[in-house]
Enzyme design. Structure first.
Site, PDB file in Angstrom:
ATOM      1  N   CYS A  35      -0.242   4.029   2.549  1.00 30.73           N
ATOM      2  CA  CYS A  35      -0.807   3.378   3.229  1.00 30.73           C
ATOM      3  C   CYS A  35       1.317   4.067   4.291  1.00 30.73           C
ATOM      4  O   CYS A  35       1.457   4.813   5.196  1.00 30.73           O
ATOM      5  CB  CYS A  35      -0.591   2.481   4.238  1.00 30.73           C
ATOM      6  N   ASP A  36       1.970   3.926   3.527  1.00 29.11           N
ATOM      7  CA  ASP A  36       3.184   3.401   3.563  1.00 29.11           C
ATOM      8  C   ASP A  36       4.331   4.695   3.035  1.00 29.11           C
ATOM      9  O   ASP A  36       5.881   4.515   3.487  1.00 29.11           O
ATOM     10  CB  ASP A  36       3.600   2.297   3.656  1.00 29.11           C
ATOM     11  N   CYS A  64       0.629  -1.164  -0.364  1.00 25.82           N
ATOM     12  CA  CYS A  64      -0.131   0.297  -0.071  1.00 25.82           C
ATOM     13  C   CYS A  64       0.880   0.990  -0.295  1.00 25.82           C
ATOM     14  O   CYS A  64       1.391   1.841   0.767  1.00 25.82           O
ATOM     15  CB  CYS A  64      -0.652   0.122   1.809  1.00 25.82           C
TER      16      CYS A  64
HETATM   17  P1  FAD Z   1     -11.120  -5.339   5.133  1.00 24.49           P
HETATM   18  O1  FAD Z   1     -10.345  -4.292   6.593  1.00 24.49           O
HETATM   19  O2  FAD Z   1     -10.540  -6.639   5.088  1.00 24.49           O
HETATM   20  O3  FAD Z   1     -12.565  -6.246   6.461  1.00 24.49           O
HETATM   21  C1  FAD Z   1     -13.419  -7.053   5.696  1.00 24.49           C
HETATM   22  C2  FAD Z   1     -13.889  -8.367   7.111  1.00 24.49           C
HETATM   23  O4  FAD Z   1     -14.204  -9.329   6.557  1.00 24.49           O
HETATM   24  C3  FAD Z   1     -12.654  -8.691   7.947  1.00 24.49           C
HETATM   25  O5  FAD Z   1     -12.606  -8.623   9.076  1.00 24.49           O
HETATM   26  C4  FAD Z   1     -12.896 -10.459   7.120  1.00 24.49           C
HETATM   27  O6  FAD Z   1     -12.376 -11.573   8.303  1.00 24.49           O
HETATM   28  C5  FAD Z   1     -14.267 -10.512   7.107  1.00 24.49           C
HETATM   29  N1  FAD Z   1     -14.317 -11.898   6.383  1.00 24.49           N
HETATM   30  C6  FAD Z   1     -13.848 -11.684   5.584  1.00 24.49           C
HETATM   31  N2  FAD Z   1     -14.913 -13.019   4.401  1.00 24.49           N
HETATM   32  C7  FAD Z   1     -16.010 -12.464   5.301  1.00 24.49           C
HETATM   33  C8  FAD Z   1     -16.477 -13.768   4.928  1.00 24.49           C
HETATM   34  N3  FAD Z   1     -17.276 -14.516   4.134  1.00 24.49           N
HETATM   35  N4  FAD Z   1     -18.331 -14.278   6.743  1.00 24.49           N
HETATM   36  C9  FAD Z   1     -17.277 -13.204   7.314  1.00 24.49           C
HETATM   37  N5  FAD Z   1     -16.517 -12.745   7.730  1.00 24.49           N
HETATM   38  C10 FAD Z   1     -16.072 -12.531   6.454  1.00 24.49           C
HETATM   39  N6  FAD Z   1      -4.761   2.325   4.889  1.00 24.49           N
HETATM   40  C11 FAD Z   1      -5.213   3.411   5.563  1.00 24.49           C
HETATM   41  O7  FAD Z   1      -5.966   4.296   5.884  1.00 24.49           O
HETATM   42  N7  FAD Z   1      -4.037   3.249   6.474  1.00 24.49           N
HETATM   43  C12 FAD Z   1      -2.679   2.937   6.722  1.00 24.49           C
HETATM   44  O8  FAD Z   1      -1.629   2.791   6.876  1.00 24.49           O
HETATM   45  C13 FAD Z   1      -2.592   1.230   6.149  1.00 24.49           C
HETATM   46  N8  FAD Z   1      -2.165   0.694   6.299  1.00 24.49           N
HETATM   47  C14 FAD Z   1      -2.379  -0.947   6.113  1.00 24.49           C
HETATM   48  C15 FAD Z   1      -0.543  -2.105   6.112  1.00 24.49           C
HETATM   49  C16 FAD Z   1      -1.227  -3.115   6.097  1.00 24.49           C
HETATM   50  C17 FAD Z   1      -0.716  -3.668   6.638  1.00 24.49           C
HETATM   51  C18 FAD Z   1      -2.704  -3.457   5.407  1.00 24.49           C
HETATM   52  C19 FAD Z   1      -3.047  -4.808   5.150  1.00 24.49           C
HETATM   53  C20 FAD Z   1      -3.729  -2.959   5.588  1.00 24.49           C
HETATM   54  C21 FAD Z   1      -3.223  -0.979   5.445  1.00 24.49           C
HETATM   55  N9  FAD Z   1      -4.398  -0.556   4.611  1.00 24.49           N
HETATM   56  C22 FAD Z   1      -4.659   0.815   5.917  1.00 24.49           C
HETATM   57  C23 FAD Z   1      -5.227  -0.422   3.900  1.00 24.49           C
HETATM   58  C24 FAD Z   1      -6.969  -0.630   4.919  1.00 24.49           C
HETATM   59  O9  FAD Z   1      -6.788  -2.118   5.863  1.00 24.49           O
HETATM   60  C25 FAD Z   1      -8.051  -1.310   4.384  1.00 24.49           C
HETATM   61  O10 FAD Z   1      -8.592  -0.001   3.541  1.00 24.49           O
HETATM   62  C26 FAD Z   1      -9.737  -1.394   4.863  1.00 24.49           C
HETATM   63  O11 FAD Z   1      -9.314  -2.217   6.139  1.00 24.49           O
HETATM   64  C27 FAD Z   1     -10.709  -1.756   4.324  1.00 24.49           C
HETATM   65  O12 FAD Z   1     -11.497  -2.179   5.032  1.00 24.49           O
HETATM   66  P2  FAD Z   1     -12.774  -3.033   5.099  1.00 24.49           P
HETATM   67  O13 FAD Z   1     -13.940  -3.224   5.845  1.00 24.49           O
HETATM   68  O14 FAD Z   1     -12.965  -3.155   3.788  1.00 24.49           O
HETATM   69  O15 FAD Z   1     -12.332  -4.258   4.348  1.00 24.49           O
END
Ligand code: FAD
Ligand code: NAP
Length: 312
Positions: A137-138, A134
């Site tokens: 992010c980084d 990302c």
């Molecule tokens: P996710 O956070 O991916 O959440 C999806 C959830 O759905 C998960 O908890 C998963 O377990 C659950 N799930 C999936 N399938 C199923 C299913 N079939 N049944 C039940 N549950 C399910 N963003 C920033 O803004 N700043 C940063 O500095 C930053 N740094 C990052 C660093 C890392 C290492 C990573 C990996 C990501 C980073 N991001 C950062 C990006 C950020 O984490 C994502 O954009 C954000 O978490 C997306 O949110 P979401 O709710 O769409 O999905």
């Protein structure tokens, strides 16, 4: 029958949970297969969540979110959802991996997406300590430093252009000599003075020490190798969208998807199916940031409330 089922408990799902319950929907369940918080809980530091200053890990950022939702009545069920379908009467069915099923009037899908790994030595060891997926992010951690970007698609080239504005130099490492990216993006990359193309080069190993990454070794098609000193390596070799819950028995998707498996939504997070919303990293053109996923969750929740009231 649930008023709304939320699938996934990351920033998008939790914010959808907060807004649906606080906005008056009574029976809302968030189905999360693991601990709530989402993929940001894997990050050791988040600097760009508005209003949060100082050093904070992704885990610490997310810890209060479920409690805040529960205060307004959100139920959290630790379950893996296997399929969301819609019956002819408009009711959604939520099938779970334990074989049980729930029914809901509306559904907000927030299952996120997962960046692919390239598979070179040291990639996992140094993930979060110099290896990143990302740039938004980084990238800032490498201000005025040199970094490497791996990949030859639209994402790699666009992120290389983004990083070139922050870093002194970007080595764009690609395993072939032509890119999959849009022609104008390729042209912009070629015209950016501080991007060096390292072509026909397969990343072999990221090396480092206790402080993190110090460099990357690539091997060329003719078997020669090159070591590049960089403290940061950004991997953009594709993305797996967690869209399996929308796949129906016949292999089709419940709603319209982009060719690369993201959910098509409008500005209200509405999908092509009434009562079905998608939010966060799994929807088309997602910026893949916590603040954006949270914003999507709020927008989708407001729509789900309007849907329950018959305004849609
Ligand atoms: P996710 O956070 O991916 O959440 C999806 C959830 O759905 C998960 O908890 C998963 O377990 C659950 N799930 C999936 N399938 C199923 C299913 N079939 N049944 C039940 N549950 C399910 N963003 C920033 O803004 N700043 C940063 O500095 C930053 N740094 C990052 C660093 C890392 C290492 C990573 C990996 C990501 C980073 N991001 C950062 C990006 C950020 O984490 C994502 O954009 C954000 O978490 C997306 O949110 P979401 O709710 O769409 O999905
Ligand atoms: P992608 O198009 O699949 O490109 C992945 C790149 O990574 C390819 O160049 C591939 O090399 C390389 N790669 C794959 N596995 C690798 C490995 N193990 N080691 C080294 N290199 C590896 O992925 P993407 O760039 O994330 O794009 C996904 C989709 O989203 C695409 O359809 C893209 O057009 C779209 N997208 C569009 C935009 C836009 O329109 N602005 C922006 C971003 C993404 P090869 O080329 O040799 O296979």
């Amino acid at each position: 029958m649930l008023d709304c089922a939320i699938i996934g408990g990351g920033p998008a799902g939790l914010t959808a949970g907060l807004y649906t319950t606080r906005g008056g929907l009574n029976k809302v369940v968030m189905f999360e297969k693991g601990m709530p918080g989402g993929q940001i809980t894997m990050s050791s530091e988040i600097e760009n969540y508005p209003g949060v200053t100082g050093h904070i890990s992704g885990m610490d950022l997310m810890i209060p979110w479920p409690e805040q939702c529960q205060r307004f009545g959100l139920k959290h069920e630790m379950s893996e959802v296997t399929r969301v379908s819609r019956r002819e009467d408009g009711v959604f069915t939520i099938q779970k991996s334990d074989g049980s099923m729930d029914e809901a009037k509306s559904v907000i899908v927030c299952t996120g997406s997962t960046p692919k790994r390239a598979g070179f030595t040291g990639e996992d060891t140094f993930f979060g300590r110099g290896v990143s997926t990302c740039a938004t992010c980084d990238g800032f951690f490498y201000k005025n430093k040199e970094v490497a970007v791996i990949g030859g698609g639209d994402t790699a080239l666009e992120e290389a252009l983004y990083l070139a504005k922050i870093c002194t130099k970007v080595y764009l490492i690609h395993r072939r000599d032509s890119f999959r990216s849009a022609p104008n993006t390729i042209e912009r990359v070629k015209n950016t003075a501080n991007i060096e193309l390292v072509l026909n080069a397969i990343p072999e190993e990221v090396v480092g020490d206790a402080m993190g990454v110090t460099g990357i070794r690539v091997v060329f098609n003719d078997a020669t190798t090159r070591h590049i000193d960089v403290p940061g390596v950004f991997v953009f070799v594709g993305n797996n969208v967690n869209n399996q819950v929308l796949m129906q028995e016949d292999g089709s998707f419940l709603c319209e998807m982009t060719p690369w498996g993201e959910v098509k939504v409008d500005l209200s997070m509405k999908t092509s199916v009434p009562g079905l919303y998608a939010a966060g990293d799994m929807r088309a053109e997602a910026p893949k940031q916590v603040v954006c996923a949270a914003g999507d969750g709020a927008v989708a929740a407001l729509q789900a409330i309007a849907y329950a009231d018959g305004h849609h």
